[in-house]
Scaffold this active site. Sequence first.
Site, mmCIF file in Angstrom:
data_model
loop_
_atom_site.group_PDB
_atom_site.id
_atom_site.type_symbol
_atom_site.label_atom_id
_atom_site.label_comp_id
_atom_site.label_asym_id
_atom_site.label_seq_id
_atom_site.Cartn_x
_atom_site.Cartn_y
_atom_site.Cartn_z
ATOM 1 N N ASP A 161 25.168 42.645 10.655
ATOM 2 C CA ASP A 161 24.872 42.056 9.344
ATOM 3 C C ASP A 161 26.214 41.792 8.650
ATOM 4 O O ASP A 161 26.594 42.477 7.708
ATOM 5 C CB ASP A 161 23.991 42.989 8.514
ATOM 6 C CG ASP A 161 23.607 42.383 7.168
ATOM 7 O OD1 ASP A 161 23.880 41.179 6.951
ATOM 8 O OD2 ASP A 161 23.059 43.098 6.325
ATOM 9 N N ILE A 162 26.915 40.799 9.157
ATOM 10 C CA ILE A 162 28.288 40.543 8.733
ATOM 11 C C ILE A 162 28.299 39.493 7.623
ATOM 12 O O ILE A 162 27.868 38.349 7.823
ATOM 13 C CB ILE A 162 29.147 40.073 9.920
ATOM 14 C CG1 ILE A 162 29.013 41.075 11.084
ATOM 15 C CG2 ILE A 162 30.589 39.914 9.490
ATOM 16 C CD1 ILE A 162 29.385 42.500 10.745
ATOM 17 N N GLU A 163 28.828 39.901 6.467
ATOM 18 C CA GLU A 163 28.807 39.022 5.299
ATOM 19 C C GLU A 163 30.181 38.854 4.644
ATOM 20 O O GLU A 163 30.334 38.048 3.710
ATOM 21 C CB GLU A 163 27.813 39.571 4.264
ATOM 22 C CG GLU A 163 26.393 39.704 4.812
ATOM 23 C CD GLU A 163 25.414 40.256 3.789
ATOM 24 O OE1 GLU A 163 25.714 40.158 2.583
ATOM 25 O OE2 GLU A 163 24.366 40.787 4.193
ATOM 26 N N HIS A 164 31.183 39.597 5.124
ATOM 27 C CA HIS A 164 32.523 39.519 4.534
ATOM 28 C C HIS A 164 33.562 39.734 5.626
ATOM 29 O O HIS A 164 33.243 39.981 6.775
ATOM 30 C CB HIS A 164 32.692 40.578 3.434
ATOM 31 C CG HIS A 164 31.755 40.427 2.281
ATOM 32 N ND1 HIS A 164 31.795 39.353 1.411
ATOM 33 C CD2 HIS A 164 30.724 41.205 1.853
ATOM 34 C CE1 HIS A 164 30.850 39.472 0.503
ATOM 35 N NE2 HIS A 164 30.184 40.592 0.747
#
Length: 342
Positions: A161-164
Site C-alpha cells: 500500500d505504497i502512497e509516498h
Amino acid sequence: MASQSHTPFHLLCALLVLSLCKPSYGSGIVIYWGQNNVIYPQPYVESSLEETCRTGLYSFVNIAFLNTFGAGTTPDINLSNHCGGSWKPCTFLSTEIEYCQSQGIKVFISLGGDSWTYTLIDEEDAKDVAKYLWEHFLGGQPTDGLPRPFGDAILDGVDFDIEHGSTQYYDSLAKYLHSYDNINGSRVYLGAAPQCPIPDLYLDTAIKTGLFDYVWTQFYNNPQCQYDSSTDDPTNLLQSWNKWISLLDQTGNPNTKLFLGLPAAATNAAPSGGYIPPEKLAALCPSFSASERYGGIMLWSRYFDGYTGYGQQVDVDCDSGSLSRANTHGHSKLIREFASSM
C-alpha cells in the site's frame, strides 16, 4: 455535455444487463486492520484481530502498517494504539494470527500507508527489505538479531500500500519476495493496493511483473475513477474497473484476482468520496463478478466497518444482489428501460 454523457451511461447499463446472464465467480472481503482511528464517539474502538476474524466476514486481513522501512532504517510497525514499541510489544498477536489462519483467513503485513517514513533507494535496498520481511514476518528466521514483531506466527503474504516516497524498486521488492515463495513449504502471497488512476504512480511497474496474486485497487479518494455518490453515477467506476481488468490481462498472469476497494463508511473513511451504499452496490455487483478476475471487495477499514456494519450488508458473491431484490432506485429503472428497448 449532457448528450456526450448520455450514450456512454446507457452503454454501461447495457453491460449491467448482459452481466446478469453471465456466471459470477468466487469472492471474499479483504479488510485492513490496525489503524484504530479515534473519530467516532467512545467507547467505540477497533476490535482485536481475533475478534475481527471471529465475525466470519473476511477472507483476508491486512495488518496495517509496516510504515518504516528502506534507506538503511530499522523497519518498524505502526498499529495505532493496539500495540507497538516498548510500551506494548505485539508478540501477543501471534496466537490471534494463528486463530485467523485456522479459520481459513489469509493474514498479510501491509507495507506503507499514509506515512513519509518509508522508501526504497536502490536494488540492494529492495533486496534487504525483502529479506527482513521473510525473516521477521514470513517463513524465515532472523539473522540480524532483531525479534519477530508478531512472534512465531508465519504470515501468508505481503501487501503493498505504497502512497509516498520513492516511485522505484517496488518491482524489485516483489521479485525478491517472490523468490522466497515455497521455501520451507511456506507460501508468500503478494497483494497490492494501488490508487485507481492508471498508471499508479508507485506500483505500476510492480503490478506489471505479473507476480501479484491479488490487486485490491482503491476505487475511492479519486473522483475520476470512483462512484459518484452526489449523482449516484457509476460511470467512472465501471470504466476504471474495465481498465484494470485489461491491465491485469496484459501482465501474463491469468490468476491475479482484482478486488473492488471501497470505504466502509460514508464519511471520514474516504474524505474525497467513493462510498457506495450497499443497495447501490447490489445493483452494480454483477458487472464486477462477471469477470473471472473478480476476487471480491476490499474495505478500508475494520475500524469503520465495525462501526457501520457495511461488510454485513454487502453480498460480494452477488447471489442476492439481483435487481428485483435490491433497492436500486435510479439504476434499476435505467437498466429496465434499456432492456425493454432492446
